[in-house]
Design an enzyme around this catalytic site. Structure first.
Site, PDB file in Angstrom:
ATOM      1  N   THR A   9      12.735  -6.901 -10.508  1.00 22.32           N
ATOM      2  CA  THR A   9      12.199  -8.242 -10.739  1.00 22.32           C
ATOM      3  C   THR A   9      10.950  -8.458  -9.901  1.00 22.32           C
ATOM      4  O   THR A   9      10.919  -8.122  -8.720  1.00 22.32           O
ATOM      5  CB  THR A   9      13.275  -9.309 -10.395  1.00 22.32           C
ATOM      6  OG1 THR A   9      14.393  -9.078 -11.233  1.00 22.32           O
ATOM      7  CG2 THR A   9      12.752 -10.729 -10.603  1.00 22.32           C
ATOM      8  N   HIS A  44      -1.643  -7.854   2.318  1.00 22.24           N
ATOM      9  CA  HIS A  44      -1.727  -8.399   3.682  1.00 22.24           C
ATOM     10  C   HIS A  44      -2.961  -7.934   4.444  1.00 22.24           C
ATOM     11  O   HIS A  44      -3.179  -8.349   5.579  1.00 22.24           O
ATOM     12  CB  HIS A  44      -0.440  -8.121   4.468  1.00 22.24           C
ATOM     13  CG  HIS A  44      -0.210  -6.703   4.879  1.00 22.24           C
ATOM     14  ND1 HIS A  44      -0.267  -6.314   6.193  1.00 22.24           N
ATOM     15  CD2 HIS A  44       0.089  -5.593   4.186  1.00 22.24           C
ATOM     16  CE1 HIS A  44       0.008  -5.014   6.276  1.00 22.24           C
ATOM     17  NE2 HIS A  44       0.218  -4.559   5.067  1.00 22.24           N
ATOM     18  N   SER A 102      -3.400  -3.492  -0.927  1.00 17.81           N
ATOM     19  CA  SER A 102      -2.262  -4.143  -0.280  1.00 17.81           C
ATOM     20  C   SER A 102      -2.648  -5.556   0.152  1.00 17.81           C
ATOM     21  O   SER A 102      -3.638  -5.741   0.862  1.00 17.81           O
ATOM     22  CB  SER A 102      -1.854  -3.317   0.939  1.00 17.81           C
ATOM     23  OG  SER A 102      -0.880  -4.006   1.678  1.00 17.81           O
ATOM     24  N   GLY A 137       0.804  -1.219   0.000  1.00 14.01           N
ATOM     25  CA  GLY A 137       0.000   0.000   0.000  1.00 14.01           C
ATOM     26  C   GLY A 137       0.838   1.271   0.000  1.00 14.01           C
ATOM     27  O   GLY A 137       0.537   2.231  -0.712  1.00 14.01           O
ATOM     28  N   THR A 138       1.906   1.263   0.776  1.00  7.85           N
ATOM     29  CA  THR A 138       2.742   2.467   0.873  1.00  7.85           C
ATOM     30  C   THR A 138       3.338   2.812  -0.490  1.00  7.85           C
ATOM     31  O   THR A 138       3.302   3.958  -0.933  1.00  7.85           O
ATOM     32  CB  THR A 138       3.861   2.243   1.914  1.00  7.85           C
ATOM     33  OG1 THR A 138       3.241   1.951   3.168  1.00  7.85           O
ATOM     34  CG2 THR A 138       4.742   3.463   2.062  1.00  7.85           C
ATOM     35  N   ASN A 157      -8.516   3.650   8.148  1.00  6.91           N
ATOM     36  CA  ASN A 157      -7.945   2.524   8.890  1.00  6.91           C
ATOM     37  C   ASN A 157      -8.175   2.621  10.394  1.00  6.91           C
ATOM     38  O   ASN A 157      -8.311   1.608  11.071  1.00  6.91           O
ATOM     39  CB  ASN A 157      -6.439   2.412   8.611  1.00  6.91           C
ATOM     40  CG  ASN A 157      -5.717   3.735   8.622  1.00  6.91           C
ATOM     41  OD1 ASN A 157      -6.114   4.675   7.948  1.00  6.91           O
ATOM     42  ND2 ASN A 157      -4.673   3.829   9.414  1.00  6.91           N
ATOM     43  N   CYS A 159       1.106   1.711  12.598  1.00  6.03           N
ATOM     44  CA  CYS A 159       2.312   2.530  12.487  1.00  6.03           C
ATOM     45  C   CYS A 159       2.384   3.588  13.574  1.00  6.03           C
ATOM     46  O   CYS A 159       3.452   4.000  13.968  1.00  6.03           O
ATOM     47  CB  CYS A 159       2.357   3.212  11.125  1.00  6.03           C
ATOM     48  SG  CYS A 159       1.504   2.309   9.872  1.00  6.03           S
ATOM     49  N   GLN A 213      -7.793  -0.373   3.017  1.00  8.36           N
ATOM     50  CA  GLN A 213      -8.646  -0.954   4.067  1.00  8.36           C
ATOM     51  C   GLN A 213      -9.987  -1.439   3.528  1.00  8.36           C
ATOM     52  O   GLN A 213     -10.606  -2.314   4.133  1.00  8.36           O
ATOM     53  CB  GLN A 213      -8.886   0.067   5.180  1.00  8.36           C
ATOM     54  CG  GLN A 213      -7.659   0.345   6.029  1.00  8.36           C
ATOM     55  CD  GLN A 213      -7.193  -0.859   6.851  1.00  8.36           C
ATOM     56  OE1 GLN A 213      -7.951  -1.788   7.116  1.00  8.36           O
ATOM     57  NE2 GLN A 213      -5.944  -0.845   7.253  1.00  8.36           N
TER      58      GLN A 213
HETATM   59  N1  PLP Z   1      -3.075   2.885   3.506  1.00  7.76           N
HETATM   60  C1  PLP Z   1      -3.872   2.493   4.510  1.00  7.76           C
HETATM   61  C2  PLP Z   1      -5.254   3.058   4.630  1.00  7.76           C
HETATM   62  C3  PLP Z   1      -3.421   1.551   5.434  1.00  7.76           C
HETATM   63  O1  PLP Z   1      -4.214   1.169   6.433  1.00  7.76           O
HETATM   64  C4  PLP Z   1      -2.104   1.033   5.286  1.00  7.76           C
HETATM   65  C5  PLP Z   1      -1.561   0.074   6.277  1.00  7.76           C
HETATM   66  O2  PLP Z   1      -1.966   0.031   7.410  1.00  7.76           O
HETATM   67  C6  PLP Z   1      -1.324   1.480   4.205  1.00  7.76           C
HETATM   68  C7  PLP Z   1      -1.841   2.401   3.334  1.00  7.76           C
HETATM   69  C8  PLP Z   1       0.062   0.955   3.987  1.00  7.76           C
HETATM   70  O3  PLP Z   1       0.020  -0.333   3.427  1.00  7.76           O
HETATM   71  P1  PLP Z   1       1.293  -1.304   3.497  1.00  7.76           P
HETATM   72  O4  PLP Z   1       1.377  -1.798   4.892  1.00  7.76           O
HETATM   73  O5  PLP Z   1       0.984  -2.394   2.527  1.00  7.76           O
HETATM   74  O6  PLP Z   1       2.474  -0.507   3.065  1.00  7.76           O
END
Ligand code: PLP
Length: 407
Positions: free
Chosen positions: A239, A202, A200, A72-73, A152, A327, A180
């Site tokens: 890759t 996970h 994302s 996601g990041t 989130n 985080c 989310q």
């Molecule tokens: N965006 C939201 C709304 C999230 O909740 C999160 C992770 O908690 C992320 C982005 C980041 O995703 P990733 O952990 O895959 O980098």
């Protein structure tokens, strides 16, 4: 000790069927590099393209509109940075909201130091952005609107389809962070009217370290972050994470297949959790929208309690919860999301997020309620803040000195 996992917004366990598919690409002769022309490479390439089709199907996109990323990041960074720099000749204004994940907020803030102007929209008491305020913020320099689909920390679902319509009318590129929401509520890129969308793995029973960015065909976007090879049709060098991508594809497929049945179960558990917390405890606020919220998401502020102590006490009883996003928990700063919703810092310090998943049961909810009662009682008896001290939490001046502040 009984273990109850109520932190599915932080991450989910990998679905056994996802693990099974990934395993095949970590073993046997399926280790090829998808860029290689030979037999081994072709097997990997075919599997990656099948995963791309699964992800595309899950969000109503064309497979060519999907770029695999590390999560996601990266998807958020790639979307925002790419749009900003590709459209710099058209304007320099970006609109976002105060409750975005740091993957979005810190990216736009960094752009703010590089000649871009950023409008960070406020939210209401439920963490909801107003479509009218988005409309008012638009200028002739606006090149991007980036607003998350679901929050989130508090689970609030934003009016993305309405913002999408507005963005289209005004000819502005629209990105949503659906990290989310995907897998929990329907996500269809045309219905939402988005040009870019982040997911994302996970967060929906797939592996960590893999995600995808949807980029609508024809969107003025170029990759601006990585310099390297021509992978992902020049959109993401490096890759491919083949087992991860295969896991992401399978998880996306299963998420759509299982959503309706899982949601019915999750919503019933969540509603019981919210109802019982409100019944059993005094001085508790539900955070986020009461109705427009993710089906698995319950979040509260317990007044006169410090959230970290609540989490540690729950952990000692085997219950895994969090105080906000994974985080920011661990930091003593109250959540930027709760503060943006107008919750006083002293109250925001008592936040707890309980996010349910497919393997949770009613017994898990009952166990949580049972262990929570003595925890709340004990922590409140130790707290310097209480109803009796006459301290009005709503009038806290937000000095943020510490939870013992009585100013
Ligand atoms: N965006 C939201 C709304 C999230 O909740 C999160 C992770 O908690 C992320 C982005 C980041 O995703 P990733 O952990 O895959 O980098």
């Amino acid at each position: 000790m009984r273990r109850v996992y109520f932190d599915h917004s932080a991450t989910t366990p990998v679905h056994p069927r996802v693990a099974e598919e990934m395993y095949r690409f970590l073993t046997d002769s399926n280790y090829g590099n998808p860029t290689s022309l030979h037999y081994f490479g072709r097997i990997a390439r075919q599997a990656v393209e099948e995963a791309r089709e699964k992800v595309a199907r899950a969000i109503g996109a064309d497979p060519r509109e999907i770029v695999f990323t590390s999560g996601g990041t990266e998807s958020d960074n790639m979307a925002i940075h790419g749009i900003a720099y590709t459209n710099r000749n058209r304007g320099n204004h970006i609109i976002t909201s105060a409750v975005e994940h740091h993957a979005v907020l810190n990216t736009v803030k960094a752009l703010g130091k590089q000649g871009f102007t950023v409008t960070i929209l406020p939210v209401d008491q439920y963490g909801m952005v107003s479509v009218d305020e988005v409309a008012e913020a638009i200028t002739d320099k606006t090149i991007l609107i980036t607003i998350m689909h679901a929050n989130n920390e508090v689970g609030t679902i934003m009016p993305i389809a309405e913002i999408g319509k507005l963005a289209k009318e005004k000819g502005i590129i629209f990105h949503t962070d659906a990290v989310q929401s995907f897998g929990k509520i329907p996500v269809n890129v045309d219905e939402l009217g988005v040009d870019l969308l982040s997911i994302s793995g996970h967060k929906f029973y797939g592996p960590k370290g893999v995600g995808a960015l949807y980029i609508r065909k024809g969107t003025r976007w170029k990759q601006t972050l990585f310099h390297g090879g021509a992978q992902e049709r020049l959109r993401r060098a490096g890759t491919e994470n083949v087992p991860g991508i295969i896991g992401l594809g399978k998880a996306a497929e299963l998420a759509v297949e299982n959503m309706a049945a899982e949601n019915e179960m999750l919503q019933a558990l969540r509603d019981k959790l919210i109802r019982e917390v409100k019944n059993r405890f005094k001085h508790v606020r539900l955070t986020g929208h009461p109705v427009l919220r993710l089906p698995n998401h319950a979040s509260f502020c317990f007044e006169y309690i410090e959230g970290e102590s609540m989490l540690l006490s729950l952990d000692m009883k085997g219950v895994a919860a969090s105080s906000g996003s994974a985080c920011t928990s661990g930091s003593l700063e109250p959540s930027h999301v709760l503060l943006a919703m107008g919750i006083p810092p002293e109250v925001a310090h008592g936040s707890i997020r309980l996010t349910l998943g497919k393997d949770n049961t009613e017994e898990d909810v009952d166990y949580f309620l049972e262990v929570m009662e003595p925890i709340v009682e004990r922590l409140r008896s130790m707290s310097p803040l209480s109803e009796e001290t006459g301290y009005d939490l709503d009038r806290c001046n937000g000095c943020r000195i510490s939870h013992t502040c009585r100013a």
